[in-house]
Design a protein around this motif. Structure first.
Motif, PDB file in Angstrom:
ATOM      1  N   PHE A   6      39.471  47.982  39.432  1.00  0.00           N
ATOM      2  CA  PHE A   6      38.226  47.245  39.675  1.00  0.00           C
ATOM      3  C   PHE A   6      37.712  47.406  41.562  1.00  0.00           C
ATOM      4  O   PHE A   6      39.118  47.146  42.703  1.00  0.00           O
ATOM      5  CB  PHE A   6      37.427  46.292  39.832  1.00  0.00           C
ATOM      6  CG  PHE A   6      37.648  45.832  37.905  1.00  0.00           C
ATOM      7  CD1 PHE A   6      37.671  46.727  36.976  1.00  0.00           C
ATOM      8  CD2 PHE A   6      39.298  45.230  37.487  1.00  0.00           C
ATOM      9  CE1 PHE A   6      37.269  46.675  36.188  1.00  0.00           C
ATOM     10  CE2 PHE A   6      39.359  44.826  36.381  1.00  0.00           C
ATOM     11  CZ  PHE A   6      38.326  45.733  35.073  1.00  0.00           C
TER      12      PHE A   6
ATOM     13  N   ALA B  92      42.468  42.643  31.897  1.00  0.00           N
ATOM     14  CA  ALA B  92      41.739  42.724  32.035  1.00  0.00           C
ATOM     15  C   ALA B  92      40.737  41.540  31.228  1.00  0.00           C
ATOM     16  O   ALA B  92      40.308  40.594  31.390  1.00  0.00           O
ATOM     17  CB  ALA B  92      40.540  43.095  33.524  1.00  0.00           C
TER      18      ALA B  92
ATOM     19  N   THR C 295      39.483  31.867  36.849  1.00  0.00           N
ATOM     20  CA  THR C 295      37.738  32.162  36.651  1.00  0.00           C
ATOM     21  C   THR C 295      37.377  30.676  36.391  1.00  0.00           C
ATOM     22  O   THR C 295      37.902  29.624  36.189  1.00  0.00           O
ATOM     23  CB  THR C 295      37.396  33.467  35.506  1.00  0.00           C
ATOM     24  OG1 THR C 295      37.721  32.750  34.427  1.00  0.00           O
ATOM     25  CG2 THR C 295      38.304  34.536  36.011  1.00  0.00           C
TER      26      THR C 295
ATOM     27  N   ASP D 152      43.343  43.429  38.975  1.00  0.00           N
ATOM     28  CA  ASP D 152      42.683  44.099  39.958  1.00  0.00           C
ATOM     29  C   ASP D 152      42.007  45.498  39.997  1.00  0.00           C
ATOM     30  O   ASP D 152      41.625  45.940  40.530  1.00  0.00           O
ATOM     31  CB  ASP D 152      42.347  43.268  40.765  1.00  0.00           C
ATOM     32  CG  ASP D 152      41.204  41.409  40.366  1.00  0.00           C
ATOM     33  OD1 ASP D 152      40.403  41.630  39.225  1.00  0.00           O
ATOM     34  OD2 ASP D 152      41.372  40.666  40.608  1.00  0.00           O
TER      35      ASP D 152
ATOM     36  N   ASP E 188      39.330  38.220  30.418  1.00  0.00           N
ATOM     37  CA  ASP E 188      38.039  37.547  29.443  1.00  0.00           C
ATOM     38  C   ASP E 188      38.241  36.556  28.664  1.00  0.00           C
ATOM     39  O   ASP E 188      37.480  35.927  28.263  1.00  0.00           O
ATOM     40  CB  ASP E 188      37.480  39.040  29.192  1.00  0.00           C
ATOM     41  CG  ASP E 188      36.898  39.614  30.684  1.00  0.00           C
ATOM     42  OD1 ASP E 188      37.343  38.514  32.060  1.00  0.00           O
ATOM     43  OD2 ASP E 188      36.275  40.166  30.672  1.00  0.00           O
TER      44      ASP E 188
ATOM     45  N   ARG F 268      33.618  45.564  31.807  1.00  0.00           N
ATOM     46  CA  ARG F 268      34.851  45.999  32.134  1.00  0.00           C
ATOM     47  C   ARG F 268      34.934  47.649  32.304  1.00  0.00           C
ATOM     48  O   ARG F 268      36.007  47.769  32.875  1.00  0.00           O
ATOM     49  CB  ARG F 268      36.015  45.537  31.380  1.00  0.00           C
ATOM     50  CG  ARG F 268      36.331  43.998  31.903  1.00  0.00           C
ATOM     51  CD  ARG F 268      36.553  43.420  32.837  1.00  0.00           C
ATOM     52  NE  ARG F 268      36.466  42.185  32.859  1.00  0.00           N
ATOM     53  CZ  ARG F 268      35.827  41.392  34.253  1.00  0.00           C
ATOM     54  NH1 ARG F 268      36.045  41.467  35.909  1.00  0.00           N
ATOM     55  NH2 ARG F 268      36.349  40.064  34.714  1.00  0.00           N
TER      56      ARG F 268
ATOM     57  N   THR G 228      38.104  40.024  40.462  1.00  0.00           N
ATOM     58  CA  THR G 228      37.350  39.211  39.024  1.00  0.00           C
ATOM     59  C   THR G 228      38.121  37.843  38.979  1.00  0.00           C
ATOM     60  O   THR G 228      37.547  37.478  38.028  1.00  0.00           O
ATOM     61  CB  THR G 228      38.062  40.171  37.765  1.00  0.00           C
ATOM     62  OG1 THR G 228      39.362  39.983  37.549  1.00  0.00           O
ATOM     63  CG2 THR G 228      37.391  41.783  37.580  1.00  0.00           C
ATOM     64  N   HIS G 229      39.323  37.475  39.988  1.00  0.00           N
ATOM     65  CA  HIS G 229      39.084  36.328  39.292  1.00  0.00           C
ATOM     66  C   HIS G 229      39.758  35.718  41.286  1.00  0.00           C
ATOM     67  O   HIS G 229      40.190  36.730  42.508  1.00  0.00           O
ATOM     68  CB  HIS G 229      40.370  35.456  38.700  1.00  0.00           C
ATOM     69  CG  HIS G 229      41.627  36.396  39.017  1.00  0.00           C
ATOM     70  ND1 HIS G 229      41.428  37.466  37.939  1.00  0.00           N
ATOM     71  CD2 HIS G 229      42.340  36.931  39.890  1.00  0.00           C
ATOM     72  CE1 HIS G 229      42.624  38.619  38.324  1.00  0.00           C
ATOM     73  NE2 HIS G 229      43.477  37.985  39.488  1.00  0.00           N
TER      74      HIS G 229
ATOM     75  N   SER H 194      36.920  34.887  43.925  1.00  0.00           N
ATOM     76  CA  SER H 194      36.566  36.409  43.107  1.00  0.00           C
ATOM     77  C   SER H 194      35.171  36.968  43.771  1.00  0.00           C
ATOM     78  O   SER H 194      34.343  36.593  44.393  1.00  0.00           O
ATOM     79  CB  SER H 194      35.925  34.912  42.199  1.00  0.00           C
ATOM     80  OG  SER H 194      35.105  36.473  40.980  1.00  0.00           O
TER      81      SER H 194
END
Lengths: 249, 249
Positions: free
Chosen positions: A93, B139, A67, A90, B143, B236, A97-98, A48
């Motif tokens: 981004f 995402a 996560t 992802d 979460d 996000r 994220t994980h 991550s």
DNA sequence: CGACGCGTTGAGTAGCCTCAACGACAGTGG
DNA sequence: CCACTGTCGTTGAGGCTACTCAACGCGTCG
């Protein structure tokens, strides 16, 4: 080792579960599956926060992504099977994220994000099917949300097992009711929001009732109808509606 | 009433939050926003199981989508705001998988699924941004999965409020810490997997501690830093990495 | 004014969690 | 080949969070 048109890769096989591809479309997809690499069991493939510049096509093996919370609590987000593109979530981004780690020995093909461009440009149909497959995943996240929000321990465990079985059947249409299950009970617990203790109890209870059987790292589903009923399971795979898709390019 | 290039619709505004569009791209998007229609508060717009042949762009108002379990338990899946495309998650299916109803008076533009084709064909860049926006949603589902799986009542409520605030800020960059919140506590509870009683307790406690304030249908966030910390909230939105996007067509 | 939806509060309960101990098993190194 | 170690699953005791059920106040709307 570079896949050719004649050797069906896992990704192409999965896409063709939904849609008959043209040679050109297969060719576009196979560009994502160059340079396969081996990873051994229990290896962290993505950590991550690292740059989200590449994605992976799973050729063989199982992986999990998860996560962590600051206090160490863990949430397993997804199990990745052959044919899955892992890292897609992802895409938007700069950093991942994980974490992603292998559960078994795996073969993965890495590709950079911009390798998707030729697909978007080259085939509106392929774009539509990729879009749809992402939306299927989203439907499954919604189902899991419902499971985590509104179901008890037994229902959660059942739902997760059924969902796993359904996904395996996409690539192995002949699969019956017995399947490998390399997750520990703690993995399963972290996937459905329980503790390993509750999972152990739930599985024990289900085995007691003759609903399923466990041996080694395998699950044998004995009463699938009961399980589907109990967990209110809906199979999201194999129902792709392609009636709105663009014509073949 | 048909949006023109000079009047920025909610969808175009949201997309342009991430990416400066060309006139041609704006034009492509505006094709999704013809024929806006009014719906009054508490109207069911989509009922589960109906044909999934159309999607909606939210122009104004709030909606929720949710699923029901056979025994009546409910899970709220999503809140829809202006700029959202609602129904996307049913794209791959012949029938809709959940209900959608208005929380406030709304204006929605309906469009058929195949209206996406011109976008896929006309602009690889627009395709990439739509893809990315879908992945942002994914995402967020992840979460929420983490929240539902591993967080307690207070953390869940906080996370949901922060997430709502963040989404509102996408379309209203000047938005401070006060916002309308037309959900009942039961709606909120069904969104985060609690009961209205627990939500009432959690909110009461937070107000007691001076973390937030409620009045009418509005929320006033008093200590956002504390809330972000407590719920381990990650925003996000507004982090779209477009470095891999195709060139302008 | 009555009916209803909504939020609040209290009492009691249940399901899952925490902590802990133990057995089975696989992998490791002497 | 065998102790040693760590992982994994199981089981039990006790505790806590959120649930259920219920009553009540408030505001809105017909």
């Amino acid at each position: 080792m570079v896949p050719t048109e004649s050797v069906k890769s896992a990704l192409i096989q999965k896409v063709e579960h939904y849609l008959q591809l043209t040679a050109q479309e297969r060719n576009l997809l196979s560009q994502l599956e160059t340079s396969p690499r081996q990873y051994s069991r229990n290896t962290e493939v993505v950590s991550s926060g690292s740059p989200a510049d590449q994605l992976f096509v799973v050729q063989s093996g199982w992986l999990i992504s998860y996560t962590l919370l600051p206090d160490g609590r863990r949430q397993v987000l997804q199990i990745h099977f052959p044919g899955d593109i892992c890292g897609l979530s992802d895409l938007p981004f700069a950093q991942t994220t994980h974490e992603v780690k292998t559960l078994t020995d795996c073969t993965l093909s890495a590709f950079p994000r911009d390798a998707l461009d030729p697909i978007f440009r080259g085939s509106a149909r392929l774009t539509a099917v990729m879009f749809s497959m992402v939306m299927i995943d989203q439907a499954i996240y919604m189902d899991r949300l419902r499971v985590m929000g509104r179901m008890n321990a037994r229902e959660r465990v059942i739902h997760f097992l059924l969902s796993t079985l359904s996904r395996l059947r996409v690539l192995s249409p002949g699969l019956g009711t017995v399947f490998d299950f390399p997750l520990t009970q703690t993995d399963l617990a972290d996937a459905v929001g329980l503790t390993n203790v509750s999972v152990s109890n739930a599985l024990g209870m289900l085995q007691e009732k003759g609903v399923l059987k466990r041996s080694g790292g395998r699950i044998h589903v004995l009463n699938e109808a009961y399980m589907r009923e109990t967990a209110n399971f809906i199979d999201r795979y194999g129902e792709l509606d392609i009636s709105w898709f663009p014509e073949r390019a």
